[in-house]
Write an enzyme that holds these catalytic residues in place. Structure first.
Site, PDB file in Angstrom:
ATOM      1  N   ASN A  44      -9.872  -0.051  -0.511  1.00  6.33           N
ATOM      2  CA  ASN A  44      -8.419   0.111  -0.468  1.00  6.33           C
ATOM      3  C   ASN A  44      -7.814  -0.432  -1.769  1.00  6.33           C
ATOM      4  O   ASN A  44      -7.801  -1.636  -1.987  1.00  6.33           O
ATOM      5  CB  ASN A  44      -7.885  -0.649   0.755  1.00  6.33           C
ATOM      6  CG  ASN A  44      -6.375  -0.560   0.895  1.00  6.33           C
ATOM      7  OD1 ASN A  44      -5.678  -0.119  -0.008  1.00  6.33           O
ATOM      8  ND2 ASN A  44      -5.873  -1.005   2.033  1.00  6.33           N
ATOM      9  N   CYS A  57       0.816  -1.227   0.000  1.00  4.67           N
ATOM     10  CA  CYS A  57       0.000   0.000   0.000  1.00  4.67           C
ATOM     11  C   CYS A  57       0.847   1.274   0.000  1.00  4.67           C
ATOM     12  O   CYS A  57       0.361   2.341  -0.353  1.00  4.67           O
ATOM     13  CB  CYS A  57      -0.965  -0.004   1.177  1.00  4.67           C
ATOM     14  SG  CYS A  57      -2.170  -1.334   1.061  1.00  4.67           S
ATOM     15  N   HIS A 116      -3.233   7.608   2.071  1.00  2.00           N
ATOM     16  CA  HIS A 116      -3.601   6.291   1.554  1.00  2.00           C
ATOM     17  C   HIS A 116      -5.012   5.972   2.050  1.00  2.00           C
ATOM     18  O   HIS A 116      -5.338   6.162   3.216  1.00  2.00           O
ATOM     19  CB  HIS A 116      -2.599   5.249   2.051  1.00  2.00           C
ATOM     20  CG  HIS A 116      -3.037   3.846   1.783  1.00  2.00           C
ATOM     21  ND1 HIS A 116      -3.481   3.428   0.547  1.00  2.00           N
ATOM     22  CD2 HIS A 116      -3.117   2.762   2.602  1.00  2.00           C
ATOM     23  CE1 HIS A 116      -3.797   2.152   0.612  1.00  2.00           C
ATOM     24  NE2 HIS A 116      -3.604   1.718   1.851  1.00  2.00           N
TER      25      HIS A 116
HETATM   26  N1  COA Z   1     -18.767  -8.216   8.373  1.00  2.00           N
HETATM   27  C1  COA Z   1     -19.328  -8.462   9.551  1.00  2.00           C
HETATM   28  N2  COA Z   1     -18.630  -8.812  10.648  1.00  2.00           N
HETATM   29  C2  COA Z   1     -17.297  -8.914  10.516  1.00  2.00           C
HETATM   30  C3  COA Z   1     -16.634  -8.674   9.290  1.00  2.00           C
HETATM   31  C4  COA Z   1     -17.438  -8.327   8.198  1.00  2.00           C
HETATM   32  N3  COA Z   1     -16.911  -8.060   6.968  1.00  2.00           N
HETATM   33  N4  COA Z   1     -15.322  -8.844   9.463  1.00  2.00           N
HETATM   34  C5  COA Z   1     -15.117  -9.177  10.737  1.00  2.00           C
HETATM   35  N5  COA Z   1     -16.313  -9.224  11.390  1.00  2.00           N
HETATM   36  C6  COA Z   1     -16.573  -9.562  12.778  1.00  2.00           C
HETATM   37  C7  COA Z   1     -15.437 -10.342  13.405  1.00  2.00           C
HETATM   38  O1  COA Z   1     -15.538 -11.715  13.070  1.00  2.00           O
HETATM   39  C8  COA Z   1     -15.668 -10.081  14.861  1.00  2.00           C
HETATM   40  O2  COA Z   1     -16.693 -10.920  15.333  1.00  2.00           O
HETATM   41  P1  COA Z   1     -16.600 -11.604  16.791  1.00  2.00           P
HETATM   42  O3  COA Z   1     -16.556 -10.443  17.744  1.00  2.00           O
HETATM   43  O4  COA Z   1     -17.836 -12.402  16.838  1.00  2.00           O
HETATM   44  O5  COA Z   1     -15.326 -12.390  16.772  1.00  2.00           O
HETATM   45  C9  COA Z   1     -16.182  -8.638  14.892  1.00  2.00           C
HETATM   46  O6  COA Z   1     -16.648  -8.365  13.560  1.00  2.00           O
HETATM   47  C10 COA Z   1     -15.146  -7.627  15.272  1.00  2.00           C
HETATM   48  O7  COA Z   1     -13.969  -7.916  14.543  1.00  2.00           O
HETATM   49  P2  COA Z   1     -12.654  -7.051  14.689  1.00  2.00           P
HETATM   50  O8  COA Z   1     -11.610  -7.585  13.745  1.00  2.00           O
HETATM   51  O9  COA Z   1     -12.289  -6.897  16.116  1.00  2.00           O
HETATM   52  O10 COA Z   1     -13.200  -5.664  14.141  1.00  2.00           O
HETATM   53  P3  COA Z   1     -12.506  -4.277  14.089  1.00  2.00           P
HETATM   54  O11 COA Z   1     -13.329  -3.284  14.775  1.00  2.00           O
HETATM   55  O12 COA Z   1     -11.053  -4.344  14.438  1.00  2.00           O
HETATM   56  O13 COA Z   1     -12.589  -3.921  12.543  1.00  2.00           O
HETATM   57  C11 COA Z   1     -11.198  -3.928  10.592  1.00  2.00           C
HETATM   58  C12 COA Z   1     -11.960  -4.768  11.593  1.00  2.00           C
HETATM   59  C13 COA Z   1     -10.467  -4.838   9.626  1.00  2.00           C
HETATM   60  C14 COA Z   1     -12.170  -3.058   9.822  1.00  2.00           C
HETATM   61  C15 COA Z   1     -10.197  -3.017  11.358  1.00  2.00           C
HETATM   62  O14 COA Z   1      -9.421  -3.788  12.252  1.00  2.00           O
HETATM   63  C16 COA Z   1      -9.282  -2.285  10.441  1.00  2.00           C
HETATM   64  O15 COA Z   1      -9.685  -1.397   9.736  1.00  2.00           O
HETATM   65  N6  COA Z   1      -7.957  -2.605  10.444  1.00  2.00           N
HETATM   66  C17 COA Z   1      -7.007  -2.008   9.544  1.00  2.00           C
HETATM   67  C18 COA Z   1      -7.095  -2.717   8.247  1.00  2.00           C
HETATM   68  C19 COA Z   1      -6.394  -2.009   7.142  1.00  2.00           C
HETATM   69  O16 COA Z   1      -6.692  -0.879   6.867  1.00  2.00           O
HETATM   70  N7  COA Z   1      -5.487  -2.700   6.460  1.00  2.00           N
HETATM   71  C20 COA Z   1      -4.815  -2.233   5.329  1.00  2.00           C
HETATM   72  C21 COA Z   1      -3.666  -1.388   5.727  1.00  2.00           C
HETATM   73  S1  COA Z   1      -2.820  -0.897   4.277  1.00  2.00           S
END
Ligand code: COA
Length: 323
Positions: A280, A113, A250
């Site tokens: 993204n 990225c 980004h």
């Molecule tokens: N739809 C619905 N539920 C989802 C899901 C989806 N697409 N993806 C994950 N979940 C669920 C998980 O399974 C989890 O369920 P559980 O509590 O029963 O285990 C719950 O949602 C919370 O998951 P979690 O991973 O803790 O959520 P979060 O608040 O951290 O959000 C992201 C997840 C990925 C959106 C967040 O961590 C994020 O933005 N991270 C950075 C990612 C990124 O930008 N990467 C690229 C960098 S270049």
């Protein structure tokens, strides 16, 4: 002192848009969850005949047209991508061929990225050293082809697209009043590999593999890394957040963008956001957002533009330039 000025810009998307609603039909997710956690409403997904090179070519042609030059005038083509059409040759040489360019050199840069920031910095170094006058810098991705479409924690986040700029040599005074790139800062730390990676490759599995991510861990590190390299840019130019006219980060996640802007005291009206429309697009994201902002007439000559990215590796970096 020679400065690298952005003399042209362009972007391209695949034809097909996939909305969050459409994803609800194939995986256990919902529109509200995706919007609340990421700000993403839709993404573009490449179809048959649409490749990283075809998207990169389209964005590149627009950038050349806007710069008023042709591929005959280019010294290099640098493509940032993590989704090359083939393991080799580089996507950049494919694009070089598509543009009918038989001189100079073309190569890919891989920093996921952060790829566009790394490619732009590489191009800036060639221009400042006098080795090149015009360089086409492209960020192009078909991230949809790296997705495990059954993994709801990753597949909802990414999209396809390409953005490009032409960097051209201009004589400056060596002060921060010059137009062009004033400072660049690159960082990486391979100890974070397991947090965001692809579980395949020629020398490990002999397959392409799928993107894997520990989303929470990535989130935890992102804001600190982003703001660190931006502080470096401010220090190098003796400027502050108040000098920033446009922050073009980004586009990974609206929550990361909002938190970074808040920590830096950059007001929301100065932040360019398109992640709601694109998801993204990895190395494509900054040049697409930049091109859209420029096309809409928001960027005015002389304004200060701050670019930053963070991605797999981890890699991260910033570019601070005067438009
Ligand atoms: N739809 C619905 N539920 C989802 C899901 C989806 N697409 N993806 C994950 N979940 C669920 C998980 O399974 C989890 O369920 P559980 O509590 O029963 O285990 C719950 O949602 C919370 O998951 P979690 O991973 O803790 O959520 P979060 O608040 O951290 O959000 C992201 C997840 C990925 C959106 C967040 O961590 C994020 O933005 N991270 C950075 C990612 C990124 O930008 N990467 C690229 C960098 S270049």
């Amino acid at each position: 002192m020679i400065r690298s000025v952005i003399s042209g810009f362009g972007h391209a998307f695949p034809k097909r848009i996939v909305t969050n609603k459409e994803l609800e039909e194939t995986i256990d997710t919902n529109d509200a969850w995706i919007i609340q956690r990421t700000g993403i409403k839709q993404r573009y997904v490449a179809g048959e005949g649409e490749t990283t090179a075809s998207l990169g070519e389209e964005a590149g042609r627009k950038a050349l047209d806007r710069a008023g030059i042709t591929s005959d005038d280019l010294d290099f083509i640098i493509v940032a991508t993590t989704t090359p059409d083939n393991t080799f040759p580089a996507t950049a040489v494919d694009i070089q061929n598509r543009l009918g360019m038989t001189h100079g050199a073309a190569f890919d840069v891989q920093a996921v990225c952060s790829g566009f920031i790394f490619a732009l910095t590489t191009a800036d170094t060639y221009i400042k050293s006098g080795m090149a006058k015009n360089i086409l810098v492209i960020g192009a991705e078909t991230m949809s082809r790296l997705m495990d479409w059954e993994d709801r924690t990753t597949c909802v986040l990414f999209g396809d697209g390409s953005g490009a700029v032409v960097l051209s040599a201009h004589q400056g005074d060596g002060t921060t009043a010059d137009r062009g790139i004033l400072t660049t800062h690159l960082r990486s730390d391979g100890s974070h590999k397991e947090k965001l990676y692809v579980d395949g490759g020629p020398s490990s599995t002999q397959t392409v593999g799928h993107l894997r991510m520990q989303g929470r861990d990535v989130f935890k590190h992102a804001v600190g890394m982003i703001t660190d390299v931006i502080e470096d840019a401010f220090e190098a130019t003796s400027m502050t957040a108040e000098d920033v006219d446009w922050f073009i980060p980004h586009q990974a996640n609206k929550r990361i963008i909002d938190a970074s802007a808040k920590k830096l005291n950059i007001p929301p009206e100065k932040v360019v956001i398109n992640v709601d429309q694109t998801g993204n697009t990895s190395a494509g994201s900054i040049p697409i957002a930049l091109s859209q902002a420029a096309e809409s007439g928001r960027l005015e000559k002389g304004q200060m533009i701050l670019l930053e990215a963070m991605g797999g590796g981890f890699t991260w970096g910033s570019v601070f330039l005067r438009w």
